[in-house]
Scaffold this motif. Structure first.
Motif, PDB file in Angstrom:
ATOM      1  N   MET A   1       0.943  -1.101  -0.151  1.00 17.88           N
ATOM      2  CA  MET A   1      -0.132  -0.017   0.022  1.00 17.88           C
ATOM      3  C   MET A   1       0.859   1.302  -0.175  1.00 17.88           C
ATOM      4  N   LYS A   2       0.504   2.254  -0.588  1.00 19.79           N
ATOM      5  CA  LYS A   2       1.056   3.499  -0.587  1.00 19.79           C
ATOM      6  C   LYS A   2       1.476   3.969   0.723  1.00 19.79           C
ATOM      7  N   LYS A   3       2.682   4.661   0.977  1.00 15.68           N
ATOM      8  CA  LYS A   3       3.208   5.049   2.359  1.00 15.68           C
ATOM      9  C   LYS A   3       2.265   6.364   2.561  1.00 15.68           C
ATOM     10  N   VAL A  74      -4.778   9.472 -10.778  1.00 13.15           N
ATOM     11  CA  VAL A  74      -3.847   8.491 -10.168  1.00 13.15           C
ATOM     12  C   VAL A  74      -2.434   9.169 -10.339  1.00 13.15           C
ATOM     13  N   ALA A  75      -2.228   9.562 -11.636  1.00 13.94           N
ATOM     14  CA  ALA A  75      -0.735   9.923 -12.046  1.00 13.94           C
ATOM     15  C   ALA A  75      -0.600  11.304 -11.363  1.00 13.94           C
ATOM     16  N   SER A  76      -1.359  11.994 -11.213  1.00 15.26           N
ATOM     17  CA  SER A  76      -1.273  13.294 -10.400  1.00 15.26           C
ATOM     18  C   SER A  76      -1.201  13.284  -8.872  1.00 15.26           C
ATOM     19  N   GLY A  77      -1.337  12.023  -8.367  1.00 14.71           N
ATOM     20  CA  GLY A  77      -1.259  12.027  -6.988  1.00 14.71           C
ATOM     21  C   GLY A  77      -2.436  12.127  -6.229  1.00 14.71           C
ATOM     22  N   LYS A  78      -3.524  12.133  -7.005  1.00 10.30           N
ATOM     23  CA  LYS A  78      -5.055  12.617  -6.129  1.00 10.30           C
ATOM     24  C   LYS A  78      -5.422  11.652  -5.602  1.00 10.30           C
ATOM     25  N   ILE A  79      -5.135  10.358  -6.077  1.00  4.27           N
ATOM     26  CA  ILE A  79      -5.765   9.031  -5.498  1.00  4.27           C
ATOM     27  C   ILE A  79      -4.774   8.291  -4.823  1.00  4.27           C
ATOM     28  N   ASP A  80      -5.117   7.394  -3.733  1.00  2.00           N
ATOM     29  CA  ASP A  80      -4.180   6.451  -2.890  1.00  2.00           C
ATOM     30  C   ASP A  80      -4.711   5.111  -3.030  1.00  2.00           C
ATOM     31  N   MET A  81      -6.241   4.916  -3.243  1.00  2.00           N
ATOM     32  CA  MET A  81      -6.699   3.699  -3.381  1.00  2.00           C
ATOM     33  C   MET A  81      -7.915   3.721  -4.231  1.00  2.00           C
ATOM     34  N   PHE A 106       2.721   1.328 -10.436  1.00  2.63           N
ATOM     35  CA  PHE A 106       3.817   2.495 -10.582  1.00  2.63           C
ATOM     36  C   PHE A 106       3.559   3.631  -9.859  1.00  2.63           C
ATOM     37  N   TYR A 107       2.333   3.994  -9.549  1.00  3.19           N
ATOM     38  CA  TYR A 107       2.000   5.162  -8.943  1.00  3.19           C
ATOM     39  C   TYR A 107       1.589   4.870  -7.352  1.00  3.19           C
ATOM     40  N   ASN A 108       1.890   3.631  -6.920  1.00  2.00           N
ATOM     41  CA  ASN A 108       1.869   3.196  -5.567  1.00  2.00           C
ATOM     42  C   ASN A 108       0.168   3.238  -5.232  1.00  2.00           C
ATOM     43  N   VAL A 109      -0.553   3.113  -6.047  1.00  6.59           N
ATOM     44  CA  VAL A 109      -1.903   3.135  -5.658  1.00  6.59           C
ATOM     45  C   VAL A 109      -2.527   1.811  -5.840  1.00  6.59           C
ATOM     46  N   GLU A 110      -3.169   1.404  -4.469  1.00  6.34           N
ATOM     47  CA  GLU A 110      -3.637   0.013  -4.010  1.00  6.34           C
ATOM     48  C   GLU A 110      -5.106  -0.305  -4.777  1.00  6.34           C
ATOM     49  N   LEU A 111      -5.349  -1.392  -5.326  1.00  8.45           N
ATOM     50  CA  LEU A 111      -6.375  -1.765  -5.974  1.00  8.45           C
ATOM     51  C   LEU A 111      -7.270  -2.697  -5.164  1.00  8.45           C
ATOM     52  N   LEU A 112      -8.631  -2.410  -4.629  1.00  9.16           N
ATOM     53  CA  LEU A 112      -9.165  -3.083  -3.935  1.00  9.16           C
ATOM     54  C   LEU A 112     -10.485  -3.846  -4.479  1.00  9.16           C
TER      55      LEU A 112
END
Length: 180
Positions: A1-3, A74-81, A106-112
């Protein structure tokens, strides 16, 4: 998961789409959004954004404007999960799902997934996910039955093991609980 800073609330997005022309327009979207949003809120999480593609034009990823918008965010960092009802929400193609997951990774975004249990932060979890994708690619009809893609993959992974007594149930309890 993204830190994520402990004091920072994760930025969670829901993605859904209508996956069948046989479904009433918006039926799946309404159910997915309502249930996923409710489940997240009951667990103390706030949904940052909901992305949905209403028509069943899902054959080509490029045609799904909300998915493209999600990936840009996601690429712009607006989403973590990103939370989906099931992996079919992303695509019915294993290749497309793997492409999307690789992008998220690649962008450390978790898929659930709300209905499929997998945790790709471990090597066993990654193997489980890869098995799910193999099933989707080679057994698409089997994956549309009452058993979830995740459960079917788990059964196949454990099929070759010699199970005695209650070991079958014990092995199944090790499956990740990381669902939405």
């Amino acid at each position: 998961m993204k830190k994520i800073n402990q004091s920072q609330e994760p930025k969670i997005a829901i993605y859904t789409r209508n996956t069948s022309i046989e479904q009433p327009v918006g039926h799946r979207l309404h159910r997915d959004i309502h249930v996923l949003k409710d489940r997240c809120e009951r667990n103390g999480y706030k949904i940052q954004r909901i992305y949905s593609d209403g028509d069943c034009s899902g054959k080509d990823l490029i045609d799904r404007l909300s998915l493209i918008e999600l990936m840009l965010n996601v690429a712009s960092g607006k989403i973590d999960m990103v939370i989906v009802w099931d992996l079919f929400s992303l695509s019915s193609s294993a290749e497309d799902i793997l492409t999307i997951k690789t992008f998220f990774d690649f962008y450390n975004v978790e898929l659930l997934s709300a209905t499929e249990q997998f945790d790709t932060s471990t090597s066993e979890g990654e193997l489980h996910f890869q098995q799910m994708m193999s099933l989707l690619e080679y057994e698409p009809l089997a994956c549309k039955q009452d058993i979830s893609l995740s459960s079917l993959a788990h059964l196949i992974m454990t099929e070759g093991e010699s199970m005695k007594g209650g070991e079958w149930n014990a092995g199944a309890s090790h499956e990740s609980n990381r669902t939405a």
